[in-house]
Design a protein around this motif. Structure first.
Motif, PDB file in Angstrom:
ATOM      1  N   MET A   1       0.777  -1.291  -0.122  1.00  0.00           N
ATOM      2  CA  MET A   1      -0.080   0.140   0.003  1.00  0.00           C
ATOM      3  C   MET A   1       0.934   1.339   0.017  1.00  0.00           C
ATOM      4  O   MET A   1       1.782   1.338   0.618  1.00  0.00           O
ATOM      5  CB  MET A   1      -0.968  -0.038   1.023  1.00  0.00           C
ATOM      6  N   ASN A   2       0.480   2.312  -0.823  1.00  0.00           N
ATOM      7  CA  ASN A   2       1.596   3.379  -0.784  1.00  0.00           C
ATOM      8  C   ASN A   2       0.938   4.511   0.128  1.00  0.00           C
ATOM      9  O   ASN A   2      -0.228   4.492   0.282  1.00  0.00           O
ATOM     10  CB  ASN A   2       1.564   4.091  -2.277  1.00  0.00           C
ATOM     11  N   SER A   3       1.869   5.015   0.748  1.00  0.00           N
ATOM     12  CA  SER A   3       1.437   5.935   2.010  1.00  0.00           C
ATOM     13  C   SER A   3       0.994   7.297   1.387  1.00  0.00           C
ATOM     14  O   SER A   3       1.595   7.719   0.474  1.00  0.00           O
ATOM     15  CB  SER A   3       2.378   6.026   2.918  1.00  0.00           C
ATOM     16  N   PRO A   4      -0.153   7.816   1.688  1.00  0.00           N
ATOM     17  CA  PRO A   4      -0.573   9.098   1.128  1.00  0.00           C
ATOM     18  C   PRO A   4       0.212  10.260   1.712  1.00  0.00           C
ATOM     19  O   PRO A   4       0.975   9.988   2.638  1.00  0.00           O
ATOM     20  CB  PRO A   4      -1.929   9.091   1.785  1.00  0.00           C
ATOM     21  N   THR A   5       0.623  10.979   0.823  1.00  0.00           N
ATOM     22  CA  THR A   5       1.420  12.260   1.154  1.00  0.00           C
ATOM     23  C   THR A   5       0.415  13.537   1.683  1.00  0.00           C
ATOM     24  O   THR A   5      -0.377  13.907   1.019  1.00  0.00           O
ATOM     25  CB  THR A   5       2.098  12.887  -0.170  1.00  0.00           C
ATOM     26  N   PRO A   6       0.835  13.904   3.031  1.00  0.00           N
ATOM     27  CA  PRO A   6      -0.110  15.072   3.390  1.00  0.00           C
ATOM     28  C   PRO A   6       0.074  16.424   2.484  1.00  0.00           C
ATOM     29  O   PRO A   6       1.271  16.586   2.018  1.00  0.00           O
ATOM     30  CB  PRO A   6       0.927  15.436   4.707  1.00  0.00           C
ATOM     31  N   GLY A   7      -1.120  16.899   2.256  1.00  0.00           N
ATOM     32  CA  GLY A   7      -1.058  18.247   1.361  1.00  0.00           C
ATOM     33  C   GLY A   7      -1.373  17.754  -0.226  1.00  0.00           C
ATOM     34  O   GLY A   7      -1.492  18.567  -1.093  1.00  0.00           O
ATOM     35  N   THR A   8      -1.767  16.366  -0.386  1.00  0.00           N
ATOM     36  CA  THR A   8      -1.763  15.838  -1.788  1.00  0.00           C
ATOM     37  C   THR A   8      -3.103  15.147  -1.516  1.00  0.00           C
ATOM     38  O   THR A   8      -2.982  14.054  -0.976  1.00  0.00           O
ATOM     39  CB  THR A   8      -0.858  15.292  -2.435  1.00  0.00           C
ATOM     40  N   CYS A   9      -4.414  15.456  -2.205  1.00  0.00           N
ATOM     41  CA  CYS A   9      -5.433  14.164  -2.272  1.00  0.00           C
ATOM     42  C   CYS A   9      -5.163  13.162  -2.806  1.00  0.00           C
ATOM     43  O   CYS A   9      -4.573  13.114  -3.868  1.00  0.00           O
ATOM     44  CB  CYS A   9      -6.662  14.862  -2.774  1.00  0.00           C
ATOM     45  N   ARG A  10      -5.238  12.002  -2.171  1.00  0.00           N
ATOM     46  CA  ARG A  10      -4.576  10.586  -2.496  1.00  0.00           C
ATOM     47  C   ARG A  10      -5.615  10.008  -3.555  1.00  0.00           C
ATOM     48  O   ARG A  10      -5.295   9.229  -4.177  1.00  0.00           O
ATOM     49  CB  ARG A  10      -4.606   9.899  -1.309  1.00  0.00           C
ATOM     50  N   PHE A  11      -6.802  10.717  -3.489  1.00  0.00           N
ATOM     51  CA  PHE A  11      -7.716  10.331  -4.667  1.00  0.00           C
ATOM     52  C   PHE A  11      -7.744  11.283  -6.107  1.00  0.00           C
ATOM     53  O   PHE A  11      -7.761  10.640  -7.131  1.00  0.00           O
ATOM     54  CB  PHE A  11      -9.203  10.271  -4.150  1.00  0.00           C
ATOM     55  N   CYS A  12      -7.745  12.407  -5.856  1.00  0.00           N
ATOM     56  CA  CYS A  12      -7.696  13.262  -6.998  1.00  0.00           C
ATOM     57  C   CYS A  12      -6.160  14.052  -7.441  1.00  0.00           C
ATOM     58  O   CYS A  12      -6.063  14.363  -8.415  1.00  0.00           O
ATOM     59  CB  CYS A  12      -8.662  14.018  -7.254  1.00  0.00           C
ATOM     60  N   GLY A  13      -5.561  13.896  -6.082  1.00  0.00           N
ATOM     61  CA  GLY A  13      -4.083  14.535  -6.461  1.00  0.00           C
ATOM     62  C   GLY A  13      -4.230  16.054  -6.205  1.00  0.00           C
ATOM     63  O   GLY A  13      -3.138  16.471  -6.637  1.00  0.00           O
ATOM     64  N   CYS A  14      -5.156  16.561  -6.069  1.00  0.00           N
ATOM     65  CA  CYS A  14      -5.253  18.054  -5.931  1.00  0.00           C
ATOM     66  C   CYS A  14      -4.509  18.548  -4.560  1.00  0.00           C
ATOM     67  O   CYS A  14      -4.012  17.801  -3.778  1.00  0.00           O
ATOM     68  CB  CYS A  14      -6.656  18.532  -5.926  1.00  0.00           C
ATOM     69  N   ASN A  15      -4.330  19.966  -4.567  1.00  0.00           N
ATOM     70  CA  ASN A  15      -3.631  20.355  -3.386  1.00  0.00           C
ATOM     71  C   ASN A  15      -4.678  20.981  -2.164  1.00  0.00           C
ATOM     72  O   ASN A  15      -4.289  21.634  -1.518  1.00  0.00           O
ATOM     73  CB  ASN A  15      -2.698  21.669  -3.747  1.00  0.00           C
ATOM     74  N   GLY A  16      -5.662  20.416  -2.303  1.00  0.00           N
ATOM     75  CA  GLY A  16      -6.607  20.982  -1.256  1.00  0.00           C
ATOM     76  C   GLY A  16      -7.425  22.148  -1.445  1.00  0.00           C
ATOM     77  O   GLY A  16      -8.186  22.480  -0.383  1.00  0.00           O
ATOM     78  N   ASP A  17      -7.236  22.810  -2.572  1.00  0.00           N
ATOM     79  CA  ASP A  17      -8.162  23.985  -2.640  1.00  0.00           C
ATOM     80  C   ASP A  17      -8.178  24.044  -4.223  1.00  0.00           C
ATOM     81  O   ASP A  17      -8.265  25.401  -4.749  1.00  0.00           O
ATOM     82  CB  ASP A  17      -7.229  25.219  -1.976  1.00  0.00           C
ATOM     83  N   SER A  18      -8.126  22.906  -5.010  1.00  0.00           N
ATOM     84  CA  SER A  18      -8.375  23.380  -6.387  1.00  0.00           C
ATOM     85  C   SER A  18      -9.607  22.685  -7.181  1.00  0.00           C
ATOM     86  O   SER A  18      -9.647  23.003  -8.348  1.00  0.00           O
ATOM     87  CB  SER A  18      -6.739  22.866  -6.985  1.00  0.00           C
ATOM     88  N   CYS A  19     -10.358  21.874  -6.537  1.00  0.00           N
ATOM     89  CA  CYS A  19     -11.343  21.015  -7.098  1.00  0.00           C
ATOM     90  C   CYS A  19     -12.352  22.176  -7.071  1.00  0.00           C
ATOM     91  O   CYS A  19     -12.812  22.722  -6.413  1.00  0.00           O
ATOM     92  CB  CYS A  19     -11.898  19.623  -6.219  1.00  0.00           C
ATOM     93  N   ASN A  20     -13.266  21.998  -8.132  1.00  0.00           N
ATOM     94  CA  ASN A  20     -14.440  22.705  -8.438  1.00  0.00           C
ATOM     95  C   ASN A  20     -15.562  22.070  -7.972  1.00  0.00           C
ATOM     96  O   ASN A  20     -16.068  21.068  -8.322  1.00  0.00           O
ATOM     97  CB  ASN A  20     -14.641  23.269  -9.885  1.00  0.00           C
ATOM     98  N   LEU A  21     -16.211  22.268  -6.711  1.00  0.00           N
ATOM     99  CA  LEU A  21     -17.326  21.743  -6.064  1.00  0.00           C
ATOM    100  C   LEU A  21     -18.527  21.843  -6.890  1.00  0.00           C
ATOM    101  O   LEU A  21     -18.769  23.152  -7.356  1.00  0.00           O
ATOM    102  CB  LEU A  21     -17.157  21.674  -4.783  1.00  0.00           C
ATOM    103  N   PRO A  22     -19.561  21.055  -6.855  1.00  0.00           N
ATOM    104  CA  PRO A  22     -20.972  21.443  -7.423  1.00  0.00           C
ATOM    105  C   PRO A  22     -21.518  22.733  -6.843  1.00  0.00           C
ATOM    106  O   PRO A  22     -22.317  23.514  -7.486  1.00  0.00           O
ATOM    107  CB  PRO A  22     -21.618  20.239  -6.962  1.00  0.00           C
ATOM    108  N   SER A  23     -21.138  23.187  -5.544  1.00  0.00           N
ATOM    109  CA  SER A  23     -21.759  24.313  -4.963  1.00  0.00           C
ATOM    110  C   SER A  23     -20.997  25.664  -5.507  1.00  0.00           C
ATOM    111  O   SER A  23     -21.384  26.558  -5.227  1.00  0.00           O
ATOM    112  CB  SER A  23     -21.346  24.265  -3.366  1.00  0.00           C
ATOM    113  N   GLY A  24     -20.069  25.273  -6.356  1.00  0.00           N
ATOM    114  CA  GLY A  24     -19.324  26.517  -6.690  1.00  0.00           C
ATOM    115  C   GLY A  24     -18.182  26.971  -5.987  1.00  0.00           C
ATOM    116  O   GLY A  24     -17.140  27.673  -6.272  1.00  0.00           O
ATOM    117  N   ASP A  25     -17.937  26.311  -4.780  1.00  0.00           N
ATOM    118  CA  ASP A  25     -16.882  26.680  -3.942  1.00  0.00           C
ATOM    119  C   ASP A  25     -15.359  25.721  -4.496  1.00  0.00           C
ATOM    120  O   ASP A  25     -15.829  24.783  -5.250  1.00  0.00           O
ATOM    121  CB  ASP A  25     -16.876  26.237  -2.578  1.00  0.00           C
ATOM    122  N   LYS A  26     -14.239  25.972  -3.727  1.00  0.00           N
ATOM    123  CA  LYS A  26     -13.259  25.096  -4.106  1.00  0.00           C
ATOM    124  C   LYS A  26     -13.160  24.086  -2.770  1.00  0.00           C
ATOM    125  O   LYS A  26     -13.809  24.271  -1.754  1.00  0.00           O
ATOM    126  CB  LYS A  26     -11.715  26.014  -4.005  1.00  0.00           C
TER     127      LYS A  26
END
Ligand SMILES: [Zn+2]
Ligand SMILES: [Zn+2]
Length: 85
Positions: A1-26
């Protein structure tokens, strides 16, 4: 199992402030470990994984079933044979 890196989403690989959510927020970090963001897809993947881990732990810590317990009791009783109860 690869250990997740803090600061990187282990599922989408974003930096925690870059996904566009359906609500319009990040997205934000889901927990202090900063390895899962609040992207709905990442959250559902994360919770599915947590549920699977819990099921595995339950399997590992399963107690002896009642048949085994009855067998143990029977053996104990047999060992005391001859003595008045
Ligand atoms: Zn994500
Ligand atoms: Zn994200």
């Amino acid at each position: 199992m690869n250990s997740p890196t803090p600061g990187t989403c282990r599922f989408c690989g974003c930096n925690g402030d870059s996904c566009n959510l359906p609500s319009g927020d990040k997205c934000m970090w889901l927990g202090p470990s900063r390895t899962v963001c609040t992207n709905p897809a990442c959250m559902s993947a994360h919770f599915a994984e947590v549920a699977r881990k819990k099921a595995e732990i339950r399997k590992l810590t399963r107690r002896p079933n009642s048949a085994q317990i009855h067998e143990l009791i029977r053996r104990k009783k047999r060992g005391k044979k001859g003595r008045a109860a």
